[in-house]
Design a protein around this motif. Structure first.
Motif, PDB file in Angstrom:
ATOM      1  N   VAL A 247       0.832  -1.208   0.000  1.00 28.23           N
ATOM      2  CA  VAL A 247       0.000   0.000   0.000  1.00 28.23           C
ATOM      3  C   VAL A 247       0.865   1.255   0.000  1.00 28.23           C
ATOM      4  N   THR A 248       1.895   1.269   0.837  1.00 29.37           N
ATOM      5  CA  THR A 248       2.714   2.482   0.945  1.00 29.37           C
ATOM      6  C   THR A 248       3.494   2.756  -0.339  1.00 29.37           C
ATOM      7  N   THR A 249       3.960   1.720  -1.010  1.00 28.51           N
ATOM      8  CA  THR A 249       4.729   1.942  -2.236  1.00 28.51           C
ATOM      9  C   THR A 249       3.856   2.386  -3.395  1.00 28.51           C
ATOM     10  N   ALA A 250       2.538   2.199  -3.278  1.00 25.89           N
ATOM     11  CA  ALA A 250       1.642   2.640  -4.351  1.00 25.89           C
ATOM     12  C   ALA A 250       1.429   4.146  -4.323  1.00 25.89           C
ATOM     13  N   ARG A 251       1.683   4.769  -3.189  1.00 22.68           N
ATOM     14  CA  ARG A 251       1.518   6.213  -3.100  1.00 22.68           C
ATOM     15  C   ARG A 251       2.627   6.909  -3.868  1.00 22.68           C
ATOM     16  N   LYS A 252       2.317   8.061  -4.434  1.00 22.72           N
ATOM     17  CA  LYS A 252       3.278   8.752  -5.288  1.00 22.72           C
ATOM     18  C   LYS A 252       3.394  10.207  -4.878  1.00 22.72           C
ATOM     19  N   GLY A 262       5.531  -2.279 -11.510  1.00 17.87           N
ATOM     20  CA  GLY A 262       6.469  -2.751 -10.508  1.00 17.87           C
ATOM     21  C   GLY A 262       6.725  -1.781  -9.378  1.00 17.87           C
ATOM     22  N   THR A 263       6.122  -0.571  -9.440  1.00 17.00           N
ATOM     23  CA  THR A 263       6.351   0.400  -8.367  1.00 17.00           C
ATOM     24  C   THR A 263       5.774  -0.097  -7.049  1.00 17.00           C
ATOM     25  N   SER A 264       4.574  -0.638  -7.101  1.00 17.93           N
ATOM     26  CA  SER A 264       3.951  -1.168  -5.890  1.00 17.93           C
ATOM     27  C   SER A 264       4.580  -2.510  -5.517  1.00 17.93           C
ATOM     28  N   GLY A 265       4.567  -2.797  -4.226  1.00 16.83           N
ATOM     29  CA  GLY A 265       5.111  -4.068  -3.757  1.00 16.83           C
ATOM     30  C   GLY A 265       4.128  -5.216  -3.833  1.00 16.83           C
ATOM     31  N   ILE A 266       3.016  -5.048  -4.562  1.00 11.24           N
ATOM     32  CA  ILE A 266       2.005  -6.102  -4.607  1.00 11.24           C
ATOM     33  C   ILE A 266       2.551  -7.371  -5.256  1.00 11.24           C
ATOM     34  N   GLY A 267       3.470  -7.218  -6.206  1.00 10.32           N
ATOM     35  CA  GLY A 267       4.053  -8.397  -6.840  1.00 10.32           C
ATOM     36  C   GLY A 267       4.884  -9.209  -5.862  1.00 10.32           C
ATOM     37  N   THR A 268       5.686  -8.510  -5.055  1.00 10.16           N
ATOM     38  CA  THR A 268       6.486  -9.199  -4.036  1.00 10.16           C
ATOM     39  C   THR A 268       5.589  -9.847  -2.993  1.00 10.16           C
ATOM     40  N   TYR A 269       4.532  -9.142  -2.620  1.00  8.23           N
ATOM     41  CA  TYR A 269       3.572  -9.687  -1.653  1.00  8.23           C
ATOM     42  C   TYR A 269       2.949 -10.977  -2.190  1.00  8.23           C
ATOM     43  N   LEU A 312      -5.893  -5.516  -0.951  1.00  9.37           N
ATOM     44  CA  LEU A 312      -6.413  -5.200  -2.285  1.00  9.37           C
ATOM     45  C   LEU A 312      -7.500  -4.132  -2.205  1.00  9.37           C
ATOM     46  N   ASN A 313      -8.319  -4.166  -1.167  1.00  7.36           N
ATOM     47  CA  ASN A 313      -9.346  -3.128  -1.012  1.00  7.36           C
ATOM     48  C   ASN A 313      -8.714  -1.760  -0.793  1.00  7.36           C
ATOM     49  N   ALA A 314      -7.641  -1.723   0.017  1.00  7.23           N
ATOM     50  CA  ALA A 314      -6.950  -0.450   0.241  1.00  7.23           C
ATOM     51  C   ALA A 314      -6.343   0.070  -1.057  1.00  7.23           C
ATOM     52  N   LEU A 315      -5.731  -0.822  -1.823  1.00  8.01           N
ATOM     53  CA  LEU A 315      -5.175  -0.412  -3.114  1.00  8.01           C
ATOM     54  C   LEU A 315      -6.282   0.020  -4.068  1.00  8.01           C
ATOM     55  N   ASN A 316      -7.413  -0.659  -3.998  1.00  3.13           N
ATOM     56  CA  ASN A 316      -8.526  -0.303  -4.876  1.00  3.13           C
ATOM     57  C   ASN A 316      -9.043   1.102  -4.566  1.00  3.13           C
ATOM     58  N   GLU A 317      -9.113   1.446  -3.288  1.00  6.81           N
ATOM     59  CA  GLU A 317      -9.536   2.799  -2.924  1.00  6.81           C
ATOM     60  C   GLU A 317      -8.550   3.835  -3.456  1.00  6.81           C
ATOM     61  N   HIS A 318      -7.266   3.520  -3.365  1.00 12.83           N
ATOM     62  CA  HIS A 318      -6.253   4.436  -3.904  1.00 12.83           C
ATOM     63  C   HIS A 318      -6.402   4.574  -5.417  1.00 12.83           C
ATOM     64  N   ILE A 319      -6.643   3.461  -6.090  1.00 13.48           N
ATOM     65  CA  ILE A 319      -6.784   3.498  -7.552  1.00 13.48           C
ATOM     66  C   ILE A 319      -8.007   4.312  -7.950  1.00 13.48           C
ATOM     67  N   ARG A 320      -9.120   4.094  -7.258  1.00 15.60           N
ATOM     68  CA  ARG A 320     -10.346   4.822  -7.594  1.00 15.60           C
ATOM     69  C   ARG A 320     -10.173   6.326  -7.384  1.00 15.60           C
ATOM     70  N   ALA A 321      -9.368   6.696  -6.389  1.00  7.87           N
ATOM     71  CA  ALA A 321      -9.129   8.120  -6.147  1.00  7.87           C
ATOM     72  C   ALA A 321      -8.202   8.729  -7.197  1.00  7.87           C
ATOM     73  N   LEU A 360     -10.172 -10.409  -5.565  1.00  7.25           N
ATOM     74  CA  LEU A 360      -9.771  -9.612  -6.728  1.00  7.25           C
ATOM     75  C   LEU A 360     -10.937  -8.842  -7.340  1.00  7.25           C
ATOM     76  N   ARG A 361     -12.172  -9.267  -7.082  1.00  9.24           N
ATOM     77  CA  ARG A 361     -13.323  -8.714  -7.803  1.00  9.24           C
ATOM     78  C   ARG A 361     -13.416  -7.186  -7.737  1.00  9.24           C
ATOM     79  N   PRO A 362     -13.256  -6.528  -6.575  1.00  3.38           N
ATOM     80  CA  PRO A 362     -13.356  -5.055  -6.573  1.00  3.38           C
ATOM     81  C   PRO A 362     -12.324  -4.388  -7.480  1.00  3.38           C
ATOM     82  N   VAL A 363     -11.094  -4.896  -7.465  1.00  5.80           N
ATOM     83  CA  VAL A 363     -10.057  -4.309  -8.317  1.00  5.80           C
ATOM     84  C   VAL A 363     -10.375  -4.561  -9.787  1.00  5.80           C
TER      85      VAL A 363
END
Length: 675
Positions: A247-252, A262-269, A312-321, A360-363
C-alpha cells in the motif's frame, strides 16, 4: 498184616473225622458269614437311606460351586477394564510429563526417547480406548461410572496430545523474513520430517478418538483447528510487512504521474503468499488424511487471505481516487492475482481459486470501469483546452493520451481478459464499428482475441481524441487551413509515438493500403479492424490535409481560364508552335484587350494569394513528417495548373515581371521550399 491195615484205616478214619469236623466248622462259619451279610445288607440299606439325600445335595453343591467360579471369572473380566483404567491413568497422567520433558530442546536431536515416549503414550491411550469399548459392550448399569471415568481420561489424554501438537507447531512457527527467500528464489521453510511424523501420529489417534467419542459428524478435528490457527497466524505475521509495503509503495509524490509497472510491492507480496501457501500445502498432505487436505488448507490460509483482501481493497480505494493515472496498478494486480491463482490451482488443487477471485473482484471491477473513464478523460481534456497554438502545433494532450496507451502495453494479458469480459466496444467506444457492442450494453465475446480488442480500444481512444481536438479547433482556430495543420500535426505525433513504442506490433500490423474516414463520417467506425489503427490515422490525416488544402483553392482558381471554341481562328492546339511548344505570344495576341486584362488580373491575384499562403505556411509549426506531406499536396495541385497557365499567358507581361512574378522554375523552387 492185620495190624498195619488197621492202623492205616484208623489214620484215614481220623482224617475223615477231621474233615467232617472242619466241614462242621465251615458250615458254622458260613452261617456266620451269611448272618453278617444279612446284617451288612440291612446296614447298607440303612446307610443308603441315610446317604442318598446327602449325595444329591453334594451334586447340587458342585454345580453351584461351578456357577460361582464362572461368576467370579465374569466379575474378574468385568473388573479388568476398571483395573486397567487405574494402570493406564497412572501412565497417562505421568507419561505426559515424561513426554514433555523428553521433547525439550536439550534432547531435540535424541529422536529415540521422543519417539518411544510418544508411541508408549498413544499405546496407553489405545488400550484405554479398547477398555472403554469393552465396557460399552457389557451394557451393565454398574459400568456407567467406569465408562464415564474412562471417557474423561481419554479426553484428558486427547487434550494433552493437542497441547503437544500445539507446542510442536509453535516451535516451528516463528515468523520469518520472506524477502530472504523471495530475493534468493528459495522455497519457504517447511516443517521438519520428524515433526511431521509425530504430528501425523497424533492427528491419526485424535481423529480416531474423536470419531469414537462423538456421535455426530465432526468435520474439523481439534488437531486440524490447532494447525490452522497456529500456522495461519504464522503466515499472516510473516507477510504483514509485505502487505503494508504494497500500500505504501503505491503512493506517489507527483499526482499527475502515471503509475509505473512494478512500483507497488504487490508483486512481491503475491510471491510471498505463493511461497508460504505452497510450503503449507506440502506440510498438510503428509499430516492429514486426503479428504481433509482441502479443508485444513483453506482454514490455514484464511487469515492471510483475509489480509490479502484488505490490502487489495486499500489499493482499490487508492486506484479509484487516482483512476486516470493509477488504473495501470489495477491492471497489474489483475494480472498478478490471476497468474497466482492459476499456479496455485495447478499445485494445490484449486482450494484458493474462489476466495482469490472474490478478493480480486473489486479491483477487477475498477479496472473495467477505468477503460471508459480513460476515454471520457481523453475527450474532456481536449474539450477543456482554453487555447490552442496559433501556429498549429500539436498539443500535449495527444502525447499524454498516447503515453497512456503505451503504458497499457505492459498489461496486455490482464487487459485482454478485462476487455473480453466487456465485449468489443463495451468500454463505450464507437457503436458504429462492426463487431462493437451495442450502446445498450456490452456482450461477453468468448471468442474474442485480447490483442485485437486492445487494438480496437486504442483506435477508439485516438479517434475520440482527434474528434475532440477537431471540435475545439473549429471553435478557436480561425482558418480551416490552420485547423488542418493542427489536426495533421496531432495525427503525426500520435503515429510517431505508436511506431516508436511497443504499440507498433499491436496497432500497425495491418496493410497500409486504403484509408478510413473518421468516426464522424456516416457509417464508418473507429476501430482498428484487421488493419489496426492505421486506417483511423490515415483517415484523420486525409481529413487534416483536405482542410489545409482548402485555402489553396483560391490561388488555384486564378489559374483556370476560359477558351471559346465558337469564335474566330485560334492557334492550332492551343497556340502550339514548332516542336509542340505552346506559343504564348500567339495565344496572347489572339486575346482581346478585355481578356488580356482578365489574364493580368488573374496573375496579380494569384501572386497575392500565393505569397500570402506561402508566408502563412512558413509560419506554421509543422512536424518534420508534416512539412513534406503538405508541400507535396500543394505542389501536386498548384504546379501543373501554374505550368499550363504560364505556358499560355506569360507573354501578357512581355517579360517585365509586373504581372507574371514567377516563371515555372521559380514557382517550383518556391513550392519545394515549403517542404
Amino acid at each position: 498184616m492185620v495190624a498195619p491195615r488197621k492202623t492205616a484205616f484208623a489214620e484215614e478214619s481220623a482224617e475223615v473225622e477231621v474233615l467232617f469236623a472242619n466241614m462242621e466248622k465251615l458250615k458254622g462259619l458260613t452261617k456266620k458269614i451269611q448272618g453278617s451279610l444279612n446284617r451288612l445288607e440291612t446296614s447298607g440299606k440303612t446307610v443308603e437311606d441315610a446317604i442318598g439325600p446327602i449325595y444329591g445335595n453334594t451334586q447340587r453343591l458342585q454345580t453351584t460351586n461351578s456357577n460361582v467360579d464362572k461368576i467370579i471369572d465374569a466379575i474378574d473380566r468385568i473388573r479388568a477394564p476398571v483395573d486397567q483404567r487405574n494402570r493406564e491413568e497412572r501412565i497417562i497422567r505421568a507419561g505426559y510429563v515424561v513426554f514433555r520433558i523428553s521433547s525439550s530442546p536439550d534432547v531435540h536431536h535424541q529422536s529415540s526417547p521422543q519417539k518411544s515416549g510418544l508411541n508408549e503414550y498413544i499405546a496407553s491411550l489405545d488400550r484405554t480406548t479398547q477398555a472403554l469399548a469393552d465396557l460399552k459392550q457389557s451394557n451393565l448399569r454398574s459400568n456407567q461410572q467406569a465408562i464415564s471415568e474412562l471417557q474423561s481420561l481419554l479426553k484428558l489424554g486427547t487434550r494433552q496430545l493437542e497441547d503437544v501438537s500445539r507446542e510442536f507447531l509453535r516451535e516451528e512457527s516463528r515468523p520469518i523474513e520472506p524477502l530472504h527467500y523471495i530475493t534468493k528464489q528459495l522455497p519457504f521453510p517447511a516443517l521438519p520430517q520428524d515433526k511431521i511424523s509425530r504430528l501425523r501420529l497424533i492427528n491419526n489417534y485424535i481423529s480416531a478418538s474423536i470419531a469414537q467419542l462423538s456421535s455426530g459428524d465432526v468435520r474439523e478435528t481439534p488437531t486440524a483447528k490447532v494447525y490452522a490457527d497456529i500456522r495461519g497466524e504464522y503466515i499472516n505475521v510473516s507477510l504483514r510487512n509485505l502487505a503494508a509495503a504494497s500500500v505504501t509503495t503505491a503512493r506517489k509524490t507527483s499526482p499527475d504521474a502515471l503509475y509505473r509497472q512494478g512500483t507497488s510491492g504487490i508483486g512481491t507480496y503475491a510471491q510471498g503468499l505463493e511461497g508460504a501457501w505452497r510450503a503449507e500445502y506440502d506440510n498438510i498432505c503428509p499430516i492429514f488424511a486426503r479428504d481433509e487436505w482441502g479443508r485444513v488448507y483453506g482454514s490455514t490460509c484464511r487469515v492471510s487471505l483475509d489480509e490479502f483482501g484488505r490490502t487489495l481493497n486499500a489499493l482499490n480505494e487508492h486506484i479509484r481516487a487516482n483512476l486516470t493515472t493509477d488504473c495501470f496498478l489495477a491492471y497489474e494486480i489483475v494480472g498478478i492475482v490471476t497468474e497466482l491463482s492459476m499456479r496455485l490451482d495447478a499445485a494445490t488443487g484449486g482450494e484458493l481459486k474462489r476466495p482469490l477471485g472474490d478478493a480480486l473482484r473489486p479491483v477487477r471491477d475498477t479496472a473495467k470501469a477505468s477503460l471508459s473513464k480513460l476515454l471520457d478523460d481523453t475527450r474532456n481534456r481536449a474539450a477543456m483546452l482554453i487555447s490552442l497554438p496559433q501556429d498549429g502545433a500539436a498539443v500535449p494532450v495527444t502525447a499524454d493520451a498516447l503515453s497512456r496507451l503505451q503504458a497499457m502495453t505492459a498489461y496486455i494479458g490482464p487487459l485482454g481478459s478485462i476487455m473480453t469480459s466487456l465485449g468489443d466496444g463495451g468500454w463505450g467506444g464507437s457503436s458504429r464499428r462492426p463487431g462493437a457492442a451495442s450502446a445498450n450494453g456490452a456482450h461477453f465475446d468468448v471468442g474474442a482475441d485480447g490483442r485485437e480488442l486492445f487494438a480496437h480500444y486504442a483506435a477508439d481512444t485516438v479517434d475520440a481524441l482527434l474528434s475532440a481536438l477537431e471540435g475545439k479547433a473549429r471553435s478557436i482556430l480561425k482558418t480551416r487551413s490552420l485547423q488542418g495543420v493542427f489536426i495533421v500535426n496531432n495525427v503525426v505525433v500520435a503515429e510517431r509515438m505508436i511506431r516508436a513504442s511497443d504499440l507498433a506490433p499491436l496497432l500497425m500490423s495491418g496493410s497500409a493500403g486504403g484509408s478510413r474516414p473518421p468516426s464522424q463520417q456516416q457509417g464508418v467506425g473507429a476501430g482498428g479492424g484487421a488493419g489496426g489503427i492505421r486506417p483511423v490515422l490515415d483517415a484523420w490525416r486525409k481529413r487534416g490535409v483536405a482542410a489545409y488544402s482548402d485555402a489553396w483553392r483560391e490561388p488555384s482558381s486564378q489559374l483556370l481560364d476560359v477558351q471559346y471554341t465558337n469564335r474566330g481562328a485560334r492557334p492550332h492546339s492551343g497556340g502550339q508552335g514548332p516542336g509542340g511548344v505552346i506559343d504564348s505570344t500567339a495565344v496572347v495576341k489572339a486575346l482581346s484587350s478585355k481578356d488580356k486584362d482578365a489574364i493580368k488580373e488573374k496573375f496579380r491575384n494569384f501572386n497575392t494569394s500565393f505569397d500570402d499562403l506561402v508566408q502563412k505556411h512558413k509560419g506554421y509549426k509543422l512536424e518534420k513528417e508534416v512539412r513534406p506531406l503538405l508541400a507535396r499536396e500543394v505542389q501536386q495541385v498548384i504546379e501543373p495548373l501554374y505550368g499550363r497557365f504560364w505556358d499560355r499567358y506569360h507573354e501578357v507581361d512581355k517579360g517585365k515581371g509586373k504581372y507574371v512574378k514567377y516563371d515555372k522554375n521559380q514557382l517550383a523552387a518556391t513550392l519545394a521550399s515549403l517542404g
